[in-house]
Design an enzyme around this catalytic site. Sequence first.
Site, PDB file in Angstrom:
ATOM      1  N   HIS A  20       0.889 -11.771   5.288  1.00 51.54           N
ATOM      2  CA  HIS A  20       1.562 -12.168   3.997  1.00 51.54           C
ATOM      3  C   HIS A  20       0.787 -13.118   3.248  1.00 51.54           C
ATOM      4  O   HIS A  20       0.408 -12.915   2.110  1.00 51.54           O
ATOM      5  CB  HIS A  20       2.856 -12.752   4.429  1.00 51.54           C
ATOM      6  CG  HIS A  20       3.610 -12.997   3.154  1.00 51.54           C
ATOM      7  ND1 HIS A  20       3.550 -14.346   2.838  1.00 51.54           N
ATOM      8  CD2 HIS A  20       4.242 -12.411   2.195  1.00 51.54           C
ATOM      9  CE1 HIS A  20       4.512 -14.575   1.487  1.00 51.54           C
ATOM     10  NE2 HIS A  20       4.797 -13.449   1.185  1.00 51.54           N
ATOM     11  N   TYR A  28      -7.089   7.006  -8.999  1.00 53.04           N
ATOM     12  CA  TYR A  28      -7.316   5.589  -9.349  1.00 53.04           C
ATOM     13  C   TYR A  28      -7.398   4.844  -7.795  1.00 53.04           C
ATOM     14  O   TYR A  28      -6.628   5.296  -6.971  1.00 53.04           O
ATOM     15  CB  TYR A  28      -6.720   5.069 -10.241  1.00 53.04           C
ATOM     16  CG  TYR A  28      -5.148   4.801  -9.900  1.00 53.04           C
ATOM     17  CD1 TYR A  28      -4.529   3.915  -9.302  1.00 53.04           C
ATOM     18  CD2 TYR A  28      -4.293   5.958 -10.571  1.00 53.04           C
ATOM     19  CE1 TYR A  28      -3.379   3.719  -9.008  1.00 53.04           C
ATOM     20  CE2 TYR A  28      -2.747   5.952 -10.012  1.00 53.04           C
ATOM     21  CZ  TYR A  28      -2.252   4.651  -9.546  1.00 53.04           C
ATOM     22  OH  TYR A  28      -0.981   4.777  -9.201  1.00 53.04           O
ATOM     23  N   CYS A  67      -2.743   2.188  -3.361  1.00 45.89           N
ATOM     24  CA  CYS A  67      -2.227   0.480  -3.793  1.00 45.89           C
ATOM     25  C   CYS A  67      -2.294  -0.293  -2.703  1.00 45.89           C
ATOM     26  O   CYS A  67      -1.615  -1.430  -2.808  1.00 45.89           O
ATOM     27  CB  CYS A  67      -0.866   0.475  -4.608  1.00 45.89           C
ATOM     28  SG  CYS A  67       0.541   1.124  -3.922  1.00 45.89           S
ATOM     29  N   GLU A 117       3.592   6.435   2.154  1.00 48.07           N
ATOM     30  CA  GLU A 117       3.380   5.313   3.051  1.00 48.07           C
ATOM     31  C   GLU A 117       3.920   5.580   4.275  1.00 48.07           C
ATOM     32  O   GLU A 117       3.775   4.607   5.187  1.00 48.07           O
ATOM     33  CB  GLU A 117       3.686   3.770   2.543  1.00 48.07           C
ATOM     34  CG  GLU A 117       5.186   3.712   2.214  1.00 48.07           C
ATOM     35  CD  GLU A 117       5.695   2.739   1.426  1.00 48.07           C
ATOM     36  OE1 GLU A 117       5.100   1.577   1.603  1.00 48.07           O
ATOM     37  OE2 GLU A 117       6.635   2.712   0.564  1.00 48.07           O
ATOM     38  N   GLY A 128       0.244   4.009  -0.169  1.00 45.98           N
ATOM     39  CA  GLY A 128       0.694   2.585   0.382  1.00 45.98           C
ATOM     40  C   GLY A 128      -0.123   2.510   1.808  1.00 45.98           C
ATOM     41  O   GLY A 128       0.697   2.669   3.017  1.00 45.98           O
ATOM     42  N   ASP A 131       1.066   0.346   4.857  1.00 47.16           N
ATOM     43  CA  ASP A 131       2.223   0.738   5.851  1.00 47.16           C
ATOM     44  C   ASP A 131       1.785   2.036   6.555  1.00 47.16           C
ATOM     45  O   ASP A 131       2.202   2.222   7.587  1.00 47.16           O
ATOM     46  CB  ASP A 131       3.452   0.862   5.088  1.00 47.16           C
ATOM     47  CG  ASP A 131       4.371  -0.415   4.827  1.00 47.16           C
ATOM     48  OD1 ASP A 131       3.777  -1.498   5.032  1.00 47.16           O
ATOM     49  OD2 ASP A 131       5.302  -0.517   4.165  1.00 47.16           O
ATOM     50  N   LYS A 165     -39.314  -3.878  11.937  1.00 53.29           N
ATOM     51  CA  LYS A 165     -40.913  -4.403  11.829  1.00 53.29           C
ATOM     52  C   LYS A 165     -41.911  -3.511  11.888  1.00 53.29           C
ATOM     53  O   LYS A 165     -42.969  -3.583  11.337  1.00 53.29           O
ATOM     54  CB  LYS A 165     -40.712  -5.313  12.879  1.00 53.29           C
ATOM     55  CG  LYS A 165     -42.092  -6.096  13.016  1.00 53.29           C
ATOM     56  CD  LYS A 165     -42.036  -7.045  14.289  1.00 53.29           C
ATOM     57  CE  LYS A 165     -41.146  -8.469  14.611  1.00 53.29           C
ATOM     58  NZ  LYS A 165     -41.896  -9.593  13.623  1.00 53.29           N
ATOM     59  N   SER A 188       1.204   7.348  -4.922  1.00 53.52           N
ATOM     60  CA  SER A 188       0.609   6.133  -4.772  1.00 53.52           C
ATOM     61  C   SER A 188       0.432   5.987  -2.945  1.00 53.52           C
ATOM     62  O   SER A 188       1.410   5.591  -2.594  1.00 53.52           O
ATOM     63  CB  SER A 188       0.605   4.888  -5.526  1.00 53.52           C
ATOM     64  OG  SER A 188       0.075   3.821  -5.289  1.00 53.52           O
ATOM     65  N   ARG A 208       5.245  -5.307  -7.782  1.00 57.04           N
ATOM     66  CA  ARG A 208       6.458  -5.692  -6.710  1.00 57.04           C
ATOM     67  C   ARG A 208       7.333  -6.198  -7.482  1.00 57.04           C
ATOM     68  O   ARG A 208       7.298  -7.508  -7.776  1.00 57.04           O
ATOM     69  CB  ARG A 208       5.882  -6.342  -5.542  1.00 57.04           C
ATOM     70  CG  ARG A 208       4.609  -5.836  -4.889  1.00 57.04           C
ATOM     71  CD  ARG A 208       4.220  -6.716  -3.692  1.00 57.04           C
ATOM     72  NE  ARG A 208       3.213  -6.072  -2.907  1.00 57.04           N
ATOM     73  CZ  ARG A 208       2.120  -6.327  -3.167  1.00 57.04           C
ATOM     74  NH1 ARG A 208       1.540  -7.209  -4.136  1.00 57.04           N
ATOM     75  NH2 ARG A 208       0.813  -5.754  -2.651  1.00 57.04           N
ATOM     76  N   ARG A 228     -40.342  -7.291   5.100  1.00 54.99           N
ATOM     77  CA  ARG A 228     -39.192  -6.485   5.145  1.00 54.99           C
ATOM     78  C   ARG A 228     -38.354  -6.940   3.978  1.00 54.99           C
ATOM     79  O   ARG A 228     -38.593  -8.016   3.133  1.00 54.99           O
ATOM     80  CB  ARG A 228     -38.315  -6.940   6.334  1.00 54.99           C
ATOM     81  CG  ARG A 228     -38.018  -8.460   6.351  1.00 54.99           C
ATOM     82  CD  ARG A 228     -37.261  -8.941   7.713  1.00 54.99           C
ATOM     83  NE  ARG A 228     -37.272 -10.332   7.617  1.00 54.99           N
ATOM     84  CZ  ARG A 228     -36.957 -10.897   8.898  1.00 54.99           C
ATOM     85  NH1 ARG A 228     -36.594 -10.418   9.931  1.00 54.99           N
ATOM     86  NH2 ARG A 228     -37.037 -12.206   8.814  1.00 54.99           N
ATOM     87  N   ARG A 266       7.366  -0.695  -8.734  1.00 58.61           N
ATOM     88  CA  ARG A 266       8.018  -0.240  -7.628  1.00 58.61           C
ATOM     89  C   ARG A 266       9.262  -1.011  -7.565  1.00 58.61           C
ATOM     90  O   ARG A 266       9.451  -1.976  -7.654  1.00 58.61           O
ATOM     91  CB  ARG A 266       6.995  -0.602  -6.258  1.00 58.61           C
ATOM     92  CG  ARG A 266       7.704  -0.191  -5.107  1.00 58.61           C
ATOM     93  CD  ARG A 266       6.745  -0.638  -3.662  1.00 58.61           C
ATOM     94  NE  ARG A 266       6.844  -2.001  -3.715  1.00 58.61           N
ATOM     95  CZ  ARG A 266       6.260  -2.784  -2.573  1.00 58.61           C
ATOM     96  NH1 ARG A 266       5.449  -1.997  -1.827  1.00 58.61           N
ATOM     97  NH2 ARG A 266       6.174  -3.748  -2.248  1.00 58.61           N
ATOM     98  N   GLY A 323     -34.066 -13.571  15.619  1.00 64.87           N
ATOM     99  CA  GLY A 323     -33.891 -14.346  16.825  1.00 64.87           C
ATOM    100  C   GLY A 323     -33.134 -14.026  17.901  1.00 64.87           C
ATOM    101  O   GLY A 323     -32.755 -14.713  18.864  1.00 64.87           O
ATOM    102  N   MET A 356     -33.315 -11.294  19.922  1.00 69.87           N
ATOM    103  CA  MET A 356     -34.113 -10.848  20.996  1.00 69.87           C
ATOM    104  C   MET A 356     -35.273 -11.575  21.437  1.00 69.87           C
ATOM    105  O   MET A 356     -35.543 -12.407  20.569  1.00 69.87           O
ATOM    106  CB  MET A 356     -34.224  -9.291  20.892  1.00 69.87           C
ATOM    107  CG  MET A 356     -33.084  -8.490  20.939  1.00 69.87           C
ATOM    108  SD  MET A 356     -33.297  -6.870  20.534  1.00 69.87           S
ATOM    109  CE  MET A 356     -33.662  -6.590  18.729  1.00 69.87           C
ATOM    110  N   ARG A 399     -43.147  -8.245  20.385  1.00 71.56           N
ATOM    111  CA  ARG A 399     -41.766  -8.722  20.056  1.00 71.56           C
ATOM    112  C   ARG A 399     -40.893  -7.424  19.660  1.00 71.56           C
ATOM    113  O   ARG A 399     -41.313  -6.374  19.775  1.00 71.56           O
ATOM    114  CB  ARG A 399     -42.137  -9.209  18.358  1.00 71.56           C
ATOM    115  CG  ARG A 399     -42.835 -10.352  18.247  1.00 71.56           C
ATOM    116  CD  ARG A 399     -43.226 -10.510  16.749  1.00 71.56           C
ATOM    117  NE  ARG A 399     -44.578 -11.325  16.459  1.00 71.56           N
ATOM    118  CZ  ARG A 399     -44.441 -12.589  15.927  1.00 71.56           C
ATOM    119  NH1 ARG A 399     -43.460 -13.194  16.108  1.00 71.56           N
ATOM    120  NH2 ARG A 399     -45.843 -13.009  15.752  1.00 71.56           N
TER     121      ARG A 399
END
Lengths: 930, 930
Positions: free
Chosen positions: A472, A886, A866, A780, A801, A804, A29, A799, A597, A350, A653, A108, A110, A99
């Site tokens: 999961h 990647y 991955c 992993e 993981g 894990d 501000k 890759s 998978r 702002r 995999r 809002g 403070m 302020r």
Amino acid sequence: MAKKVKYVYFFGGKKADGKAEMKSLLGGKGANLAEMVNIGLPVPAGYTITTEVCTYYYANKRSYPKELKAQVLDALKKVENAMGAKFGDPKNPLLVSIRSGARASMPGMMDTILNLGLNDTTVKGVIEKTNGNTRFAYDSYRRFVQMYGDVVLGLKPVDKHEIDPFEAIIEAKKEARGIHFDTELTAEDLMELVAEFKAAIKEKTGHDFPEDPHTQLWGAIGAVFGSWMNDRAKVYRKLNGIPESWGTAVNVQSMVFGNMGEDSGTGVAFTRDPATGENIFYGEYLFNAQGEDVVAGTRTPHPIAALKDDNPVIYKQLDNIRKILEKHYKDMMDIEFTIQQGKLWMLQCRVGKRTGFAAVKMAVDMVKEKLIGKEEAIMRIEPNQLNQLLRPVFDANEKKKAIEEGKLLAKGLNAGPGAASGRVALSAQDAEEMAAKGEKVILVRIETSPEDIKGMNASEGILTAKGGMTSHAALVARQMGKVCVAGCGALKINYAERSIRVDKLPDVVVKEGDFISIDGSTGEVIVGAINTKPSEVIQVLINKTLDPKDSPVFQTYDSLMKWADSYRKLGIRTNADQPDQASNAIAFGAQGIGLCRTEHMFFEGDRILHVRKMILSDSVEGRKEALAELLPFQREDFRGIFKAMKGYPVTVRTLDPPLHEFLPQKESDIEVLAQELNIPVAKVHERIHSLHEFNPMLGFRGCRLGVVYPEITEMQARAIFEAAAEVMAEGYKVKPEIMIPLVGDVSELKLQEDIVRRVAAEVMAEKKVKIQYLVGTMIELPRAALVADQIATRAEFFSFGTNDLTQTTFGLSRDDSGKFLPLYVEQELLPNDPFEALDQNGVGQLLEMGTQRGRKTRPDLKVGICGEHGGEPSSVEFCHRTGLNYVSCSPFRVPIARLAAARAVVRELKPGAKKTKPVKKAVKTTKKKK
Amino acid sequence: MAKKVKYVYFFGGKKADGKAEMKSLLGGKGANLAEMVNIGLPVPAGYTITTEVCTYYYANKRSYPKELKAQVLDALKKVENAMGAKFGDPKNPLLVSIRSGARASMPGMMDTILNLGLNDTTVKGVIEKTNGNTRFAYDSYRRFVQMYGDVVLGLKPVDKHEIDPFEAIIEAKKEARGIHFDTELTAEDLMELVAEFKAAIKEKTGHDFPEDPHTQLWGAIGAVFGSWMNDRAKVYRKLNGIPESWGTAVNVQSMVFGNMGEDSGTGVAFTRDPATGENIFYGEYLFNAQGEDVVAGTRTPHPIAALKDDNPVIYKQLDNIRKILEKHYKDMMDIEFTIQQGKLWMLQCRVGKRTGFAAVKMAVDMVKEKLIGKEEAIMRIEPNQLNQLLRPVFDANEKKKAIEEGKLLAKGLNAGPGAASGRVALSAQDAEEMAAKGEKVILVRIETSPEDIKGMNASEGILTAKGGMTSHAALVARQMGKVCVAGCGALKINYAERSIRVDKLPDVVVKEGDFISIDGSTGEVIVGAINTKPSEVIQVLINKTLDPKDSPVFQTYDSLMKWADSYRKLGIRTNADQPDQASNAIAFGAQGIGLCRTEHMFFEGDRILHVRKMILSDSVEGRKEALAELLPFQREDFRGIFKAMKGYPVTVRTLDPPLHEFLPQKESDIEVLAQELNIPVAKVHERIHSLHEFNPMLGFRGCRLGVVYPEITEMQARAIFEAAAEVMAEGYKVKPEIMIPLVGDVSELKLQEDIVRRVAAEVMAEKKVKIQYLVGTMIELPRAALVADQIATRAEFFSFGTNDLTQTTFGLSRDDSGKFLPLYVEQELLPNDPFEALDQNGVGQLLEMGTQRGRKTRPDLKVGICGEHGGEPSSVEFCHRTGLNYVSCSPFRVPIARLAAARAVVRELKPGAKKTKPVKKAVKTTKKKK
């Protein structure tokens, strides 16, 4: 003597001490007030006490640097000069607001005090200055006393249910007067209220209300600094990742009044529409009102467009300011203004908050308007904001209404964004059956397991009582693009009774088959149905029910994505197990599958029976027989995926989960299985028992399965290569990359690699075809990263993981961390949930180490990630900096990853930015090593 | 042309091509034969085909280097010259033996052919040379044909139960002759046998027995090289850690015969007693016999001392050779000799195998005899051999008899060395009750849990059906110094029936209360009682029932330990939770406690009730109340330990295990608990359910408990410091080191450290005393090692918890690894079980990293290890090289660690050895940091 520290920054007139870039010191501000002054906008004069004072305040038992007082007095003098009024002057008093103003907006959270400087003497001066507007003067006075009493003297009740003592006095007064509204109070009433307020203060605090304006001022400054540490502010900071160390600045600014009559007014506005991004002046105003009246909703404000007719002069000034601001800030701004007796004052400006839709549209529009460049456009959009363009949404009004009607059942984790509404199914099987009848279904479970996959797929959304952001349910839902609210602990799910209850709403019982609505972007769970619709981007890309030409939303999305792709260096792949997921991912811009998978396929149709037969076999022969029955199914799965991926690489995999996950748990299922396989029930029990694990996460899984049962790897390799050969014969290109999971030592990889290469050679000889393929591994386990140099002698790609890897590096089970991890994040022991955003400080070191060591052995090693982090923006940027080739993420996160990858590049273009490690070009094909 | 490779090394006469140092190339046997020649001992001439030929053989489809043939012929010529005989000569034939000879001894694992060179022609020459000893000649001939048929032509049955075809022919012959012993066979019988053997060969192989000696020779050489890869040899190598790549050499040596009459003979001997170490000539011999007769046990050999009377000339020669050998080799040697017609020949010499007792005595004696130095003595003893000096032992004859009587029930893992005999108790409570009645008890459980601690302590030994070398039972047993056989999977333990059965012995049922004996050094489980006795070292140090002056065993032990201490740089601490364990450890030479697990104390007496009350509390107040009840007990525990440790540092770990370990599991116990605490049973169930974890290893434990329930840490800190203050007031010195477990980020440590330091300050103020203490952490998560630099800003010491660090680094649960880890070790995927010997390649990197990074922040950081590896010799040596300050192990492993630490230093003294990282002197005291 040490250099004098500047703690107070004046702004006003034509020149300010500060500027926009000084946000860390002056807060957002204060810096913007200074900047507005500097660009010639009319701003009531004032001064900003820096955030350094806040830091000092908390480091020194809530005291101030000794230089502060003189600097405040000095700045106050300048304010008096600029405004032509004097603080505490009986004739011409200067009134000020106090302020907070932190580096990041904390709306809002403070405290604020308005009209400060009023007392029994100066109130007379105000009456005089306003040509005898006694009512205005005493209304301002009573508001000030009330605010000061509440905020500075601490009379505001902590418990929301208790009534504010000053409000009680007002209510009594209104009752005594027989009136209903505050506005009906007369000047005399207000004068009496001031006296009564002061008496209440004396009674409750034992002290008189301070009449001296300077005493008032220091009290208010202390209260605002003090409010940095109130509970509200602390919670907000935690939720928004704002460090406590930043502190707040305090802005002391001349009051201007929008409630001095019909030639006065106040308003808030955005320089563009913050919801849609449209380039129109958007906002609202009220005549003869204070700012709080606009926000409070007690009076209905007018749209800003109406000002054009109501006060064309002011409107023109405002619209001009709008243009100046956009040209100056090159962004959509959120402004507050007040008109005092016909003069326009700017109180705040702002960068405006906006929806994801608006963010994308504004950024793309501003590039077209040549306000900003493409790089800036890319940096304007937080990747996660793209979710709004991808997810189904609730009808906003319907949802609001439902919540107002008390239908909000509970709130869980916003684990899979989007909105879904449907009938409750309490088991995966019920979900499938209900969906088969054409019902929209929400699968509600205490928690989900791989056996529930089909039911999850049949549902619109998934709601669980247990499990975190990477449970999961959450993982699979995101991968499937399903809406998911996870870990909604308030739900009491009773499977026996087929019902859901919550303690909070004892009368509500949601039965299986009842409608429920879940908002995966907010975690809300609402009783009853709410209408949803797919986003336009999905309609174009996935459903193909909308022509891109007819969707401006899609067009802006598409422009942004194209720009992102022109910058990013990271490849983007997807985690997909099924052809439809693969196709979706390609539509979203994926360039390959980074994790397929194979075990998810094991639950389809009758396959699970073969899998179970294999697990229950005592001999290699028995296992091979069962695997031979599975082979055609797996081959068919891979054919589908290879075709869908159209020549993009597909990382498959080999079997990963512990075998006990494939065995039934219910006694009745166990009996059915024993019957189907014609073996004793006791034998099934025995095997289930022998496969039981204390810590399945650290158990008999990953390549350990393939080491002990090489015939499984062999079958899977055969399915992959036979599918590849068949699909190639149909004219498709195929690039399989076989990935061995949970490798801890190169010896394990070697054993599995030898099987894969042998089978590949066999299939290629049988089918007379040459298949380009790679063999690599997941990294992993911490040990794999440590010995990556050794592993890279065999692996053609890595890759990471990171799911894990995070669990093992932290010694933290994502399924069990709910008892303490939320507290860790709340208490800032960890900056983030490491299962959401990659822990760059710890786990990140293993990514760097693994990549460097692997590439030391094999400079062209292809390296990807991955884990779930592959779709999380800060993690994607880290992967770019670490030099990965990647990232791979669930299909619906592909656009987010694309944007994040581009932002990582743009960030490095800034002068002085840390450059990324050079990425070697990854190997394209493979040759059999000696 | 390339330099000609020497594949064949001649030995004989006065000079050999090889020498003792060439073991890698010539194998142990070949190198020592050459050496004996070189030091002037009478050795039948021969030659050694190098191990390089073996390597070539397997790398080239079982073929030989082309240069080999000529070199063999050349060496054969030299042998003929040295022995004055000619290979294949009809008049004066040279006969040879063909034996394997690997770098490490693999007794009986590979093949041997004797008497080679015999055929229908040369047998005549032998008769002539032996003055018409036709029987001898044909006996030699038939033995050769039989051996050749069995070994080279592969007629020996693979199945042990099948009979050797040649033995069948002999049996038939004896039956036909009506005789019982081979020795009764006449020359004619033997001649017929040769013919019958050859006919059997022709019949079974389709080929004639090769008459040509050179064909015989190459056949035998191929068979010996081939036997390197037989199953026996492979298994032996795996068990003894001998790499396959070493290969074997082949020794072709002139035959000498001990069975040429009463002036001939053969024997084996050790230059000292291999069982006791006594400096006496130890061995046995037979006249008119071949080597195999001595070993086979068909005739009873005479002790070597008898030779002094029987043939003083030969005895004197032999005793002289004994002295020459010990002086030359400076070690106890194992020799084989043959006397042929009055002439002594040395056939073999190698460093003799010995018991732990003998190893220590010989090493210490040889230092006194100035044969070797102290450093060599230290290197002579494998640290684990010390176990023999510490453990109770079975009466050897009693045990042998029991096994012969078929009382061997099963074999498990030798998890806690020593011997124990007692009555079976199938629950910890039964064990306690039986022990209270004065019975010796063996606690037999499927597996043990912390609740069983008291029962374990009351027992002589522990036997479990499940769990590995580092299972709870094994860990606790070793710490307590209890005998333990773990993971004895053959046992069918039926708690309901209170019995144990094994499939192998269907008639045997061991009932609770029956006697059983377990040998924790071999894993044997035997039905019935066998007498045991404590070792002399224990009698002196622990039981104090034997005066050191009366125990020569103790004296040699003590000398060795003192020498070890004069070399070692690593400190040795112990893992001890109780005063008696602490006292034992001090007796064994511990210099502090490296790990005192406070939770073990929680199971004593009524304490568990308070613990459970604490866990079941809903509020901080309730928990504090329960903790206040626990405080006096904990304080008392620490008082005992501090006193026992006599001023040595004591590292106390704050509460570590998941809380569910403290709650009862049996329904009846749950009901009792609910009653005792006067809460509903359902509430106990609810809490048990809420504390259930999928992966407790990665769950809510370690400092996570103290973060969520800071009051626990507070109570424990108070107990420690109050105990310290009280004990100091009694005149003891105390050095508490408070260790925070499972830290993954410095923020966790900071939170816990602040509590500990606050409580310390409070107690010191209350008690008006200054306590020197340290606060540090366990490094047992990969992340902790990675961010060790940050953690060291707060930690004054690190202690590597390598048990958990191994689990997390490998992603390997030690409780679940039984399904695949044994296979990994067997298949050489891993060189060792990483829970036994520290994985230096992977986990070791984290130790190095953690140490280096920690010391970078805090150069005087004290670093130790308190995992089970702290008592494993190779791991101790690694800790030395990594620059740790100390290792901590269970009390009974302290001497082993002391010796291993000394060996690490001595190893570095060798020229060219890798030097250890410099160890900074550790901080002695602590100061409060700012």
